[in-house]
Design an enzyme around this catalytic site. Structure first.
Site, PDB file in Angstrom:
ATOM      1  N   LEU A  44       0.994  -1.096  -0.103  1.00 32.91           N
ATOM      2  CA  LEU A  44      -0.098  -0.208   0.140  1.00 32.91           C
ATOM      3  C   LEU A  44       0.841   1.371   0.123  1.00 32.91           C
ATOM      4  CD1 LEU A  44      -2.799   1.457   0.500  1.00 32.91           C
ATOM      5  CD2 LEU A  44      -2.295   1.241   2.802  1.00 32.91           C
ATOM      6  N   TYR A  45       2.083   1.244   0.586  1.00 30.47           N
ATOM      7  CA  TYR A  45       2.824   2.337   0.878  1.00 30.47           C
ATOM      8  C   TYR A  45       2.945   3.109  -0.477  1.00 30.47           C
ATOM      9  CZ  TYR A  45       3.114   0.861   5.725  1.00 30.47           C
ATOM     10  OH  TYR A  45       2.977   0.255   6.716  1.00 30.47           O
ATOM     11  N   SER A  46       2.623   4.163  -0.646  1.00 28.43           N
ATOM     12  CA  SER A  46       2.897   5.108  -1.811  1.00 28.43           C
ATOM     13  C   SER A  46       2.485   4.131  -3.139  1.00 28.43           C
ATOM     14  CB  SER A  46       4.378   5.798  -1.969  1.00 28.43           C
ATOM     15  OG  SER A  46       4.361   6.636  -0.684  1.00 28.43           O
ATOM     16  N   ASN A  47       1.480   3.386  -2.991  1.00 28.48           N
ATOM     17  CA  ASN A  47       0.839   2.562  -4.191  1.00 28.48           C
ATOM     18  C   ASN A  47       2.213   1.827  -4.675  1.00 28.48           C
ATOM     19  OD1 ASN A  47      -1.083   1.910  -5.926  1.00 28.48           O
ATOM     20  ND2 ASN A  47      -0.518   3.126  -7.095  1.00 28.48           N
TER      21      ASN A  47
END
Length: 350
Positions: free
Chosen positions: A60-63
């Site tokens: 999820l982090y920064s897509n």
């Protein structure tokens, strides 16, 4: 650097971990506070040079950008077999059906995407970011076991949930002979000690190691109360910050922060070092996740390892704490909204 075993495994990890949520291209996630690749690489290299070998991120982090940046940096600066790469899945990655969750389809899909972004053929610690109440535990746990048997994942971990849910998962894994969760990534610090009620005793009993997120309480424990009590990260958290640290608890929180300041001043060290040293005195904690934005923050974290707090200091740090709402296990916006409506003084919107 003295390394620790993660839970009851034979895996050696540093007692400080780098939380890579801080690293990611700003146009893909968090433009206010995330570090782009040029800024992140020197920090990752500095951490490696300090002896840190545990790096945590999530799809999820920064897509996905965090995984990409971390993967390239570790490829260039580290021996892959010496470092421990941890990542997570569960939250939405795509619009439409099957773009989120812990179904077998999602698990099998997301591990391949994470492997590609990280540039590796195995993940050391694959964690479920939260529980997925729309998918039976059996489906999720069997799919995760298949990843371990296929060699794509070495160990399994979980993150914040209710203790009874985690106990059920561990029971099912034992009953079916599936690979077990060896770690719990939970919210634990001097301003958030509700996990001491149930989750921490469960982890101690089951031999599960704790990897702690937000060990400095979004920066609140790293500075004086009357100074800016928020960081760029917490400024963007909105109502979520009120969920973590309710406005109704400010008097207690201030007393804890001031106690940290007194211990730090008496020792001539930073507040962050004292707050991290307190965590190291908790037997369940394997490593706090440090979202380092500067090399000094990494150095502070490493320096905390040499601090042995006295019994009097521990009592002084712990005494002002007052119990609060136990929100652990909350996994989606609907649940957050329901809690905000029940808890007096909590903001209802972000």
């Amino acid at each position: 650097m003295d390394y620790l075993k993660l839970g009851r495994t034979g895996l050696d990890v540093s007692p400080i971990a780098i939380g890579a949520m801080s690293y990611g291209e700003p146009d893909r996630g968090h433009p206010v506070w995330s570090k782009d690749e040029d800024e992140a690489r020197p920090l990752i290299r500095h951490a490696l040079e300090a002896g840190i070998n545990l790096f945590d991120t999530a799809n999820l982090y920064s897509n996905g950008s965090s995984e990409e940046i971390l993967g390239r940096a570790l490829r260039d600066f580290a021996d892959r077999d010496a470092v421990v790469i941890a990542t997570k899945l569960r939250h939405p990655m795509r619009l439409g059906p099957n773009g989120r969750g812990l179904s077998r389809k999602a698990v099998m899909t997301e591990v391949e995407h994470s492997l590609r972004r990280l540039g590796t053929d195995y993940i050391d610690l694959y964690q479920i970011h939260r529980n997925d109440h729309a998918t039976p535990w059996e489906e999720t746990l069997e799919a995760l076991d298949d990843l371990v048997r296929a060699g794509k994942v070495r160990y399994l971990g979980a993150s914040s949930m209710h203790a009874w849910e985690f106990a059920k998962a561990l029971h099912l894994q034992r009953e079916h002979g599936w690979a077990r969760f060896v770690s719990m990534q939970d919210h634990y610090n001097l301003l958030a000690r509700e996990e001491e009620r149930e989750m921490i005793p469960l982890c101690l009993d089951e031999g599960v190691g704790a990897i702690v997120w937000s060990p400095l309480a979004r920066g609140r424990l790293a500075r004086a109360w009357d100074e800016a009590r928020s960081t760029a990260r917490s400024e963007t958290d909105g109502a979520y910050a009120d969920l973590l640290y309710p406005p109704t608890q400010q008097e207690s929180d201030r007393a804890v922060v001031e106690a940290v300041g007194r211990v730090a001043a008496a020792r001539g060290v930073s507040r962050a070092q004292v707050a991290l040293a307190w965590l190291r005195h908790q037997p369940v904690v394997t490593a706090p996740l440090v979202g380092a934005g500067t090399t000094q923050q990494i150095d502070d974290a490493v320096a905390s390892l040499s601090i042995e707090l006295t019994d009097d200091e521990l009592r002084a740090l712990e005494a002002p704490y007052t119990p609060r709402y136990d929100w652990q296990g909350v996994s989606d916006e609907a649940e957050l909204e329901a809690i905000r409506r029940r808890v007096p003084g909590m903001a209802l919107s972000s």
